[in-house]
Structures are given as structure tokens and as C-alpha cells.
Design an enzyme around this catalytic site. Structure first.
Site, PDB file in Angstrom:
ATOM      1  N   GLY A 103      17.719  37.066  16.909  1.00  0.00           N
ATOM      2  CA  GLY A 103      17.796  37.948  15.744  1.00  0.00           C
ATOM      3  C   GLY A 103      19.156  37.805  15.082  1.00  0.00           C
ATOM      4  O   GLY A 103      19.897  36.854  15.347  1.00  0.00           O
ATOM      5  N   GLU A 491       7.430  17.356   7.264  1.00  0.00           N
ATOM      6  CA  GLU A 491       8.096  18.000   8.396  1.00  0.00           C
ATOM      7  C   GLU A 491       8.204  17.101   9.621  1.00  0.00           C
ATOM      8  O   GLU A 491       9.164  17.221  10.362  1.00  0.00           O
ATOM      9  CB  GLU A 491       7.487  19.369   8.727  1.00  0.00           C
ATOM     10  CG  GLU A 491       6.058  19.403   9.128  1.00  0.00           C
ATOM     11  CD  GLU A 491       5.548  20.848   9.325  1.00  0.00           C
ATOM     12  OE1 GLU A 491       6.336  21.776   9.478  1.00  0.00           O
ATOM     13  OE2 GLU A 491       4.314  21.010   9.336  1.00  0.00           O
ATOM     14  N   LYS A 607       9.328  26.732  15.596  1.00  0.00           N
ATOM     15  CA  LYS A 607       7.912  27.087  15.606  1.00  0.00           C
ATOM     16  C   LYS A 607       7.680  28.473  15.037  1.00  0.00           C
ATOM     17  O   LYS A 607       6.741  28.722  14.299  1.00  0.00           O
ATOM     18  CB  LYS A 607       7.385  27.007  17.046  1.00  0.00           C
ATOM     19  CG  LYS A 607       5.898  27.299  17.197  1.00  0.00           C
ATOM     20  CD  LYS A 607       5.075  26.218  16.545  1.00  0.00           C
ATOM     21  CE  LYS A 607       3.590  26.479  16.612  1.00  0.00           C
ATOM     22  NZ  LYS A 607       2.847  25.629  15.659  1.00  0.00           N
TER      23      LYS A 607
END
Ligand code: M6R
Length: 612
Positions: A103, A491, A607
Site C-alpha cells: 500500500g 505487455e 498481476k
């Protein structure tokens, strides 16, 4: 994004932490580390930039860590470059407190200044280190470690999943969560934390999901959880029914290839239980027919490939339901003061169920009174838990960063939802309804047929892998499909590519088409086949090399125009992109293979994107 695993039990923690971190590698990371509490009550830390193999090597070169409680982390850099010092765990100045953090601590500058003023010396450039230093500050000021944790949580702003190890509180560690996923695992004589279940599924399937504001104390004998006012709470337990082998490569060179090949079965799992007696049935939905009939608009909100599913959904839902559908990038929607309310349905799509922007957009839509229906793969994820209704895709764990089977299951589920709601609105003729259901039943086998021959993709990849610019063009559903094809290529192969609505090309972008430019022309949408052909002729006239994708019924016509033709079986037009995406995935995969790219873990990507 960053991964967390924590363990306390009766056996050495380090191997379990390393194994868990290995299973989180797929999330994307640039450094890794572990902290273990030694039997003598000392924190032992090892961390470094690079792959886990580097960390393993470092650990092997020193006396084994024998402590039975520890925390581990894979870091995806946000604040501070990827290097050894910025890696987690971070340790407080006196070496008594170690933390791992996912975070962002938004007010870290202010806290750092406060602590610097008190004489604290920082080692890293990260926002996370303030948590370790602030814990030490409160702890040495006389609080016990739990008091210190609550004081720190009171002081920090932003998002966090935290694992906290304190040398003065042996045989345990502490976890806390706000706006970042963290789950608790209940083992036999041991306890775990993890940022996602794949890290601990080998050890336990018995888990609880931490909620915002909760703090947990983990010992080998169990887990005590407290709310933000420090009142004990009982957590609901969930049984994870994912197969362990589903998160392993099973003989394939890459998870991405395995997951591409798993698509027929994944789609079958998604579709079959929801088709009963020729009808689409959603037993899990609470949406009432009256609510559906009162809808003025639908918003589809998502990021990345999930957004591309929404782009296809717009065409199909509008066609079936005759209700306006807006597709929004979650990162834009959340700050757009959206015109959404009780008569608008928000369909939120997310494989991981943890994408921060999507989560924030969901909350924004909910605040404005919209009903939230999410399409999610990960059971119990944050987005699933905050939605009014959830449709699970049942694709099983998707490990490769580039999504394939999750995309396909989202897509088919959204199509089924459109058909279901259109039927309630009385807007699908009975024959059309029956034709779509028949096509849904046949879809997995047709996907299998596309996958049964990969040689043409391998051949084309060998011809075009060294191109540095590729255009995808198409109209209507083919345009939306091209967005996904282009993203897949970008990607994993790092080739620059663009997806264009074919009719828009001549309004500017055609100036980039020159001799040898590769154009992947999508012509699977039958009603606009002739228009697609005109666009192919246009780019060929400017020297482009064309790879065309069309349906078997159009092969002969296409072969007269395009030098390279790929085909897919014909199906109902609404479902055609579910077949069309497979050649695009395979093309991107084999190109990336030829270029020697790290296919499952592309550079800079994660991911599950749990930061803004
Ligand atoms: O987990 P989500 O579906 O919310 O993730 C959204 C995107 O981050 C994701 O689709 C991303 O674009 C993938 N790398 C695409 O392959």
C-alpha cells in the site's frame, strides 16, 4: 504488486516464507526479503534487489535462520528505487521492530519529518519505513506493542496491509489492514498471513479475509482479531476450493500458455452451471425484474483487459437490451463526478477483485446509489465483498500477469448477463435467445478447436517477431477485440502496438502505415466483413504486411485479399470475440517467446494493481 506472507508455528519460518513468496512472484516484484525472530529473541533480516533466487542464495551463504515466526515480502517499487535498502522488511532504528507493508502511506513525509526532528535516523527512501520507526517511537515511549500498533494506525493515512514482528513479543506477530488485501490462514499448530491465497494454499485452505481497520495477533495456537476500537471479533472462516496444481505449470513452458490452453474448460465451468433447460439462470443474483425494467443506463467499470471486456460488452448489451451502456476506465470514472444513481446499474469487472482504482470507482458508484454487480474471479476478494451482487467467473487461479482465461470467462459471463437481462426486458426474440444458448453450449468445444493447431501462430510469430510497430484494426466487436490483442502483444513482447477502429484510420493514423508495417486486420464480425476488406485494401495499398483474422466461412474471400489468413470457427456474432481472442493471445505469446521475453512476469507489470 507487492506480496506479503507471514508464518508462526513450530518449525523454521524461513523456508515457508520463501516458498510462499515464490508463489507470489507472479504478482510482479523487483526485490524481496524476510525477517525471522531467532530463538534468542533477535530479529534476523535478509533482503535484496532482484529475483527470489538472489535472496535464496544469500540465505544459503549464512547460518540457517531457525526461528519459527517470520514475515516476508516481495516489493514492487513505488516510493524509492528498487534496491537492497528500500526492500522490505524495514527495521526500526534499534532493530527491535520489523515490518512488511503493501500500500502507500500518504502522510509519510510529515511523519518522517516529525521523527527526524526527534533524532530518528532513516535508512531507506520508502514511505513504509515510517511505520517501523513510528512503532519503535511509541513502543519505547512506554506503550506495549499492541498499544503502539493502534497509535500508529491512528496516525498514518493511506492504504496498508502490514505484517509486524517485534523482538519483545516472541512467538507471535501482528497484522493490520486498510484498503489493501490481507488474509489470515488457520493451520494445524500454525498461523499465516498472506496478500493472496496462493502463498499459503499448500499449508491451509481455512482462511478469513481481514476487513479495513482490523488488527490480528497470530500465534501458533490461533489468531485473535480486533476491530478498530480493539474489541475482539469473531471472523467468518472460508474454505478455499482451488486446486493446488492449478497454480503450478503442469509441464507447460509458461503459465500463460497453460492458461490459454485451459480456456475451453474455464469457460465450460463458467457457463455450464448457469444454463438450465435452455435458459440462462443466475441463482446468485438479487437483481429483481422490476429493477432491471427501471434501468435507464448501465455503466461498466474496469481497468486493462477487464475494461476491454467491457468494451465488447457495450456492443453486445446495447444490441440485446437496447439500454445505453457506458464503459469507463475505473481510474477516470472515480474522479469524473459521474452521472450515476439508483436507476443505473454499475457492472464492475475485475479478475483479482483487488484493483485499487476499480475498488475506488465501485465505492464512488455505490455512494451515489447505484446497484453494484461485480464480475470477479478471486472468491472473497475486496471487490466481491463490497458488491451488492457478485458473479464469479470460476476460472481458477490465474498466475501469468497477462490475463487470458480470466478475460475469456469475464467476457462470456457478461454476454450471458446481457442475454438474461434482455430476456427480462422482453427484447430478445425467442429464436435469437435459443440460437445464443445453443452457441454458448458449443463454445468450449469451438475454443478447443482453435487451440488444437498452434503451428500457424508459431509460423507467423517467426516471420514478424522482429517488427517494432504493429497495428490492430477492426470495426465494431472487432475493434474492441483488437484492443485486447494489442495489449497482449505490448505487455509481454514489448513491441509498440496500437489498436484502431478501422474506419478511423484514415483520419490521421494511416500516415504511419508504410512498407513493411504489420497490420493485424480483424474481420470476424460478419455484418461488417465487406467494410473490413476495404480497410485491408487501404493499408495494403500503403505497403502494409497484413495478417487477417476471419471466420471459416469467409476464408476463401479473405485469401483473395490478404497474404496471411487465420481463421476461427463461425459462431453467433455476439460470441465471435470469445473465439477471436485466442489467435491474438497465441500470436502475442509466440512473438514474445521468439524475442526471449520473461512472458509470465513482464517488466514493470504486476498481476494485481493495488496502488493508484
Ligand atoms: O484484476 P483486474 O481484472 O482488475 O486487473 C485489471 C488490469 O490490471 C489487468 O487486466 C491488466 O491489464 C492485465 N495485465 C492484462 O493482461
Amino acid at each position: 504488486m507487492c506480496g506479503i506472507v507471514g508464518f508462526v508455528g513450530s518449525e523454521p519460518a524461513a523456508p515457508i516464507l520463501l516458498d510462499g513468496l515464490e508463489r507470489l512472484e507472479y504478482r510482479g516484484y523487483d526485490s524481496a526479503g524476510v525477517a525471522v525472530l531467532s530463538p534468542e529473541g533477535r530479529l534476523q533480516i535478509e533482503k535484496c534487489k532482484g529475483r527470489l533466487a538472489v535472496l535464496r542464495q544469500k540465505l544459503e551463504e549464512q547460518p540457517p535462520m531457525t526461528g519459527c515466526a517470520g514475515i516476508g515480502h516481495t516489493r514492487w517499487a513505488t516510493h524509492g528505487e528498487p534496491n537492497d535498502i528500500n526492500s522490505h522488511p524495514h527495521v526500526s532504528e534499534n532493530g527491535r521492530v520489523a515490518i512488511v507493508h503493501n500500500g502507500i502511506i500518504e502522510n509519510y513525509v510529515e511523519i518522517k519529518e516529525f521523527l527526524l526532528h526527534k533524532g530518528v535516523r532513516f535508512r531507506s527512501d520508502t514511505d513504509s519505513e515510517v511505520v517501523a520507526q513510528l512503532l519503535e517511537y511509541y513502543f519505547t515511549a512506554g506503550a506495549d506493542i499492541m498499544d503502539a500498533v493502534y497509535q500508529v494506525l491512528e496516525r498514518i493515512d493511506g492504504s496498508y496491509a502490514l505484517g509486524i514482528l517485534c523482538a519483545d513479543a516472541p512467538d507471535r506477530f501482528i497484522a493490520a489492514r486498510k484498503d489493501a488485501p490481507l488474509l489470515l490462514g488457520y493451520g494445524d499448530g500454525c498461523s499465516f498471513i498472506a496478500s493472496d491465497v496462493t502463498a499459503i494454499i499448500r499449508h491451509t485452505r481455512d482462511v478469513s479475509y481481514m476487513e479495513d481497520g482490523e488488527v490480528a495477533v497470530l500465534t501458533k495456537d490461533g489468531i485473535a482479531v480486533y476491530d478498530r476500537l480493539r474489541r475482539p471479533i469473531e471472523k467468518e472462516h472460508h474454505l478455499v476450493d482451488w486446486d493446488v496444481s492449478a497454480a503450478e505449470k503442469g509441464g507447460y513452458a509458461h503459465f500463460m500458455l497453460k492458461e490459454i490452453m485451459e480456456q475451453p474448460e474455464a469457460v465450460r465451468q463458467t457457463v455450464a452451471p448457469r444454463l438450465q433447460g435452455g435458459r440462462v439462470v443466475f441463482e446468485e443474483l438479487s437483481l429483481s425484474p422490476a429493477y432491471i425494467k427501471g434501468l435507464s443506463r448501465i455503466f461498466i467499470i474496469a481497468c486493462g483487459s477487464s475494461y476491454h471486456v467491457g468494451m465488447l460488452g457495450k456492443y453486445n448489451l446495447e444490441k440485446l437490451m437496447r439500454i445505453p451502456v457506458e464503459v469507463c476506465l475505473a481510474s477516470e470514472f472515480r474522479y469524473s463526478d459521474p452521472l450515476i444513481g439508483p436507476d443505473t446499474l454499475a457492472i464492475v469487472i475485475s479478475q483479482s477483485g483487488e484493483t485499487l482504482d476499480t475498488m475506488a470507482a465501485l465505492r464512488e458508484a455505490k455512494k451515489r446509489g447505484s446497484h453494484i454487480l461485480s464480475i470477479v474471479n478471486v472468491v472473497g476478494s475486496s471487490i466481491a465483498r463490497e458488491s451488492d451482487d457478485v458473479l464469479y467467473t470460476w476460472a481458477g487461479p490465474e498466475i501469468a500477469v497477462a490475463t487470458t482465461k480470466a478475460y475469456s470467462t469475464q467476457l462470456v459471463l457478461l454476454d450471458m448477463l446481457g442475454l438474461y437481462m434482455a430476456d427480462i426486458l422482453g427484447r430478445v426474440p425467442a429464436e435469437e435467445y435459443a440460437a445464443i444458448v445453443t452457441a454458448l453450449e458449443a463454445l468450449p468445444d469451438k475454443m478447443g478447436a482453435v487451440l488444437s493447431d498452434v503451428e500457424s501462430y508459431q509460423y507467423l510469430a517467426s516471420q514478424y517477431f522482429n517488427h517494432d510497430c504493429v497495428f490492430y484494426i477492426g470495426r465494431n466487436l472487432d475493434y474492441a477485440l483488437g484492443l485486447e490483442g494489442s495489449l497482449k502483444l505490448k505487455e509481454i513482447s514489448y513491441i509498440h502496438s496500437e489498436s484502431y477502429a478501422a474506419g478511423e484510420l484514415k483520419h490521421g493514423t494511416i500516415s504511419l502505415i508504410e512498407t513493411g508495417t504489420l497490420v493485424v486486420a480483424l474481420a470476424t464480425y460478419a455484418p461488417l466483413f465487406d467494410k473490413a476488406v476495404s480497410n485491408i485494401v487501404e493499408v495494403k495499398a500503403r505497403g502494409a504486411d497484413v495478417v487477417a483474422l476471419t471466420t471459416e466461412s469467409q476464408r476463401d474471400r479473405m485469401e483473395k485479399i490478404a497474404p496471411n489468413v487465420l481463421t476461427i470457427p463461425d459462431t453467433h456474432p455476439i460470441l465471435q470475440p470469445s473465439l477471436g481472442v485466442i489467435p491474438l493471445q497465441l500470436f502475442a505469446y509466440y512473438i514474445a517467446l521468439q524475442r526471449g521475453c520473461d512472458i509470465d512476469k513482464p517488466k514493470n507489470l504486476a498481476k494485481s494493481v493495488t496502488v493508484e
